[in-house]
Design an enzyme around this catalytic site. Structure first.
Site, PDB file in Angstrom:
ATOM      1  N   HIS A   1       0.894  -1.341   0.183  1.00 16.98           N
ATOM      2  CA  HIS A   1      -0.216  -0.151   0.341  1.00 16.98           C
ATOM      3  C   HIS A   1       0.851   1.538  -0.203  1.00 16.98           C
ATOM      4  O   HIS A   1       1.852   1.095   0.374  1.00 16.98           O
ATOM      5  CB  HIS A   1      -0.991   0.381   1.266  1.00 16.98           C
ATOM      6  N   HIS A   2       0.522   2.245  -0.545  1.00 14.86           N
ATOM      7  CA  HIS A   2       0.982   3.483  -1.183  1.00 14.86           C
ATOM      8  C   HIS A   2       1.144   3.913   0.397  1.00 14.86           C
ATOM      9  O   HIS A   2       3.061   4.932   0.794  1.00 14.86           O
ATOM     10  CB  HIS A   2       0.596   4.368  -1.397  1.00 14.86           C
ATOM     11  N   ALA A   3      -0.022   4.135   1.763  1.00 15.36           N
ATOM     12  CA  ALA A   3       0.987   4.760   2.691  1.00 15.36           C
ATOM     13  C   ALA A   3       1.483   3.996   3.649  1.00 15.36           C
ATOM     14  O   ALA A   3       2.687   4.646   4.163  1.00 15.36           O
ATOM     15  CB  ALA A   3      -0.861   4.209   3.262  1.00 15.36           C
TER      16      ALA A   3
END
Lengths: 432, 432
Positions: free
Chosen positions: A126-128
């Site tokens: 996930h980009h987070a």
């Protein structure tokens, strides 16, 4: 921020697909044994043991005390006949599903069943949790130049510890356009001469930017939750030969020209080529050598792809010239994210070029042959092209909303044709 | 309604898993050929061509003019060693992902790679499109008693046409508790004597219902988006023998007793067995023979599972008695759905029994061996047990939130043990 932006139609994870050749003497149980060996590392280290927790109005990274490796590490197989086509179909499906928010935001899929005996690895993060640049660094810590070396799998490696912390809004909004739209990709530092200075000087409202009115295209629509991924590698030498023949175009210039040609062909096939040229958003690293440790300084370049022209050589020169003049910086991000793009696209497609390792690398004795990024389509940017280099090859990864960009796999043929067309026009003798 | 209730943690689709033996002489390309044969039907008929469209504040069913069969029909494979374990792992993953809302709400997975050469079929249909009873009817139209017969695949069959229409709120809220929580399952009509009348007479606030205060358990928590599915078949004759030995317990009574024993063992293993007995919600068909065409009349039975007692025989008799007295009807639904269950569970687990075909059936020459329902866990009901009968077998399908109900696969051992324990107690000689 990424956690908020995400929806069922718009998962915010980046992916990577890698193809490996097993070590000599590997039997049919090779992947099964590898999975079992990796299962011997049931505990994850930060950040792979951290999940995002919503508390008193903020997101925090918290350790997942019920970490379950079996959820994250997945052994999969391709159906017959086990061609690359079946692999791309599987990766398309895997990339279209959301990660479980109650767990650390990653999955790792070891895939067997390619008819040629190779092994595929698809990672989803996930980009987070990690952007594309961090993911690329991660790749370097997991892979080895030594075929005989065995390292712990990515989730089990020792890393400098960091305090559990709130997910900062500033951290997330920094370079938001890049991070959202380019999925953390960065371009090889410096697109030819003087770019860095041009980028710094450019203002969003400057006159140079005005010519860039992107036409509405089939790529600039609301997207669905389903994905199609298509990927193919080309020899870096071919790209460089074209650059030389034009009298000095960089790898990036040529890459953009190849993509432009493929896009033109695809749109023509769908009877959907606009009269005005397509505009690509190209994330560019402006990090200087002295401040390398300062992290990720990215800006955005808008490139006129000249898709309205058939003549490739004139397009090529125009491409670099216009691209250089059109550098824009981040302040446009908010309008991009708040639906301005719905009424009038600022650009039509994201094309990024993520530099990868130059040397031949190994994972647990498997030789890495091909490496592809799998990026993020978002609303009104239904297609993303991300390219990465590895050991003398350029891996083109096309990821798109499967509904608004039908038959994306054709883009691979168009890329072949586009590259060959440039070579023909420049009278380069082709070497596959 | 189902479209509203749905979230990333709580997909609202039902599934079915079937295991087939290929026809004699089928080669290694059998599944590949079958998929290719099915691809010859690229157009879907209603309702398989319909997607849910949100318009002027309402959901409508609309034809999907860009219907793409390749998205819905999926060819998959199991990794080595290709045991049932690998199959259950794949189905667990597939059942945990959301369907694409921009398309008709179904997927069909043909799965090869079982070491024993069998073929698995996993179907996923959104509850807004079809409930469990309708899915069961559908199964009958696709399967044949004749091994030589070839019918069009499920999406391509002629069906009575119906007008494109709004998705009615009334249609959706009718029998909501059943449809949401039991995923369209119904129990074999009539749990023994006089049930129908008891069910009709019972009032939600009646005294009989008062003893049922379900204890808080590990199953009654908010759920995550990841799933675990476990399934196993038992001979219907074994269930019936137990019924006979107790002096007349129905198949449903015995099934509930088997599940109760398995749940008790599972909770003991996790040191989480409450002192008070677990309460199961059991959807019951009250459709009368005369009004069979009137569709689906369902009510809810709350069954005291007597999990606090070790003595199985006394539990057995108590189970049927209390179950009969405790029928409740649908008016409790709103409190169930609005979070009342969070503070105090009304029941702990859903156990449904969906009657299936009694005769041996075939699909394109493949013999159907085993059939399992894959239902819907929801918040505060993290575990659902749905059982279906087919050709002298009872297929138990356990589906749960993978995070709140860890190691669900153990439930299969516990079910074995529970069944054997009943047989031992009743001195029945076991026939596998």
């Amino acid at each position: 921020m990424f956690l908020w932006l995400e929806g069922r139609r718009q998962p915010m994870h980046v992916g990577g697909l890698q193809l490996y050749t097993p070590p000599p003497g590997a039997g049919p149980d090779f992947v099964q044994n590898l999975v079992e060996a990796w299962r011997e590392y049931p505990y994850a280290r930060a950040p792979f043991d951290e999940r995002a927790e919503w508390k008193v109005g903020h997101w925090f990274w918290e350790q997942d005390h019920d970490f379950e490796l079996d959820y994250h590490l997945r052994h999969s197989a391709l159906p017959r006949p086990g061609r690359v086509r079946e692999l791309l179909a599987l990766v398309s499906r895997l990339h279209g599903t959301l990660v479980d928010r109650t767990r650390p935001l990653w999955e790792l899929h070891l895939i067997e069943g390619l008819a040629d005996g190779r092994v595929a690895l698809y990672a989803k993060i996930h980009h987070a949790m990690m952007d594309g640049v961090a993911a690329m660094r991660l790749m370097q810590t997991v892979l080895s130049k030594d075929a005989a070396e065995r390292r712990p799998p990515m989730w089990a490696q020792d890393r400098p510890s960091r305090p559990r912390r709130e997910i900062q809004a500033t951290e997330e909004t920094h370079g938001i356009l890049d991070r959202v739209l380019a999925a953390g990709a960065e371009i090889v530092p410096g697109i030819r001469s003087g770019l860095r200075e041009l980028v710094r000087a450019a203002e969003p409202e400057s006159a140079e930017a005005q010519p860039f009115h992107a036409p509405p295209t089939m790529f600039n629509v609301r997207i669905s939750g389903s994905r199609r991924f298509a990927a193919q590698s080309y020899s870096l030498a071919r790209i460089k030969d074209i650059g030389k023949a034009t009298g000095g175009a960089t790898v990036n210039d040529v890459t953009l020209a190849v993509c432009a040609g493929a896009l033109r062909r695809y749109l023509l096939m769908h009877d959907a080529l606009p009269e005005r040229p397509l505009i690509a958003m190209v994330p560019v690293s402006v990090r200087s050598a002295e401040h390398d440790a300062g992290g990720n300084q990215l800006t955005i370049l808008l490139a006129n792809l000249a898709t309205h022209l058939e003549d490739r050589l004139s397009k090529m020169s125009r491409l670099e010239r216009i691209a250089h003049a059109a550098a824009m910086s981040a302040p446009m991000a908010p309008s991009m994210l708040t639906g301005y793009a719905k009424r009038r696209p600022i650009y039509n497609v994201v094309i990024s070029n993520v530099p990868g390792p130059t040397e031949r690398l190994y994972l647990d004795g498997m030789r890495l042959d091909e490496s592809y990024p799998v990026s993020i389509p978002v609303d009104y940017l239904a297609l993303n092209i991300t390219i990465t280099s590895y050991a003398g090859q350029m891996g083109f990864g096309y990821i798109a909303c499967r509904r608004s960009v039908p038959a994306l796999q054709r883009m691979l043929d168009h890329t072949d044709e586009s590259l060959a067309e440039l070579e023909d026009a420049l009278a380069i003798s082709r070497s596959a």
